[in-house]
Design a protein around this motif. Sequence first.
Motif, PDB file in Angstrom:
ATOM      1  N   LEU A  21      25.114  53.031   4.437  1.00  0.00           N
ATOM      2  CA  LEU A  21      24.245  52.951   5.614  1.00  0.00           C
ATOM      3  C   LEU A  21      25.087  52.864   6.883  1.00  0.00           C
ATOM      4  N   PHE A  24      21.558  56.444   3.074  1.00  0.00           N
ATOM      5  CA  PHE A  24      21.040  55.268   3.768  1.00  0.00           C
ATOM      6  C   PHE A  24      20.707  54.127   2.803  1.00  0.00           C
ATOM      7  N   TRP A  49      15.886  54.349  11.889  1.00  0.00           N
ATOM      8  CA  TRP A  49      17.251  54.869  11.874  1.00  0.00           C
ATOM      9  C   TRP A  49      17.295  56.357  12.207  1.00  0.00           C
ATOM     10  N   THR A  50      16.331  57.115  11.719  1.00  0.00           N
ATOM     11  CA  THR A  50      16.386  58.576  11.839  1.00  0.00           C
ATOM     12  C   THR A  50      15.495  59.120  12.945  1.00  0.00           C
ATOM     13  N   LEU A  71      24.739  55.625   9.858  1.00  0.00           N
ATOM     14  CA  LEU A  71      24.400  55.271  11.233  1.00  0.00           C
ATOM     15  C   LEU A  71      25.527  55.664  12.191  1.00  0.00           C
TER      16      LEU A  71
END
Length: 300
Positions: free
Chosen positions: A150, A144, A188-189, A154
Amino acid sequence: MALSPAGARRVVVIGDVINDVLVKPAEAVTPGSDTAAVIRACPGGSAANQAAWMAHLGADTVFAGRAGARDAEYHRRELARAGVRAHLAADPDAGTGSIVIMVEQDGERTMFTDRGANLRLRRSDLPAALLDGAAVLHLTGYTFCEPPLLELALGLLAQARARDLAVTIDPGSAAFLARMEAGAFLRWTHGAAVCFPNRDEAAVLTGEPDPVTMAARLTRHYGAVVLKLGDQGCVLAVPGLAPVRVPAHPAQATDTTGAGDAFCGAFMSRWLSRADLIGAAEYAVRIAAAVVTRFGARPV
């Protein structure tokens, strides 16, 4: 505590593969001159190490990454020795990532990192059917850290969610997390089944000083949090329940390189076999305690 993926048992790990150079001075360092030292070259990389431990401890494990063309076959062989099925793109221009690891007398280490070909990993490097038959996608925070990577991370998360796969995350580096926009990594996670931060990474992610508070705070984002505390064991937390401390096993540390990776791999191997979370954490601290007594980050 119980939480494990349903259906298939396979885990797909995507991320860094590295040439480690371990340096441990055998005497007081002499600035500007020679210092006797033990020096070892070993295969490494956080994601590759974790995959090796998962497979070595019984998990059906597939790894994908990118190495320099000169080293790609070597790293395929090393991962295969641990039982990993490895898909490594061979970069004709960039060398394999490298880390020089300075190991102190107490086993703690400082790392000087050149990520090399890892930074050039792209979706086209990954087999189209990579996630077929998988139960879990496992990523580390290193994927990431740079814009092209990144985008890959994603995209992989979106694919995993579309397939209803569990996602597990190891944040990887407090230094890299600190360079990100505040809250971005958690955003994001969010929704990952398990997150494996160490104390420094959890401090960056939460702004809290206390490990129990850190772990509890992170359960707002993850199904389970396993906060690695080195020689103090770990804290295990799930939403709605009080965090549980799991003590470390006593060990005389020679080299802590890869101990967190071994911990993660050990926990995952038990979690994938549907062990309860506390049992998986107890197993993980035992494996990590054994790893710190020797040089190197991979299974022997």
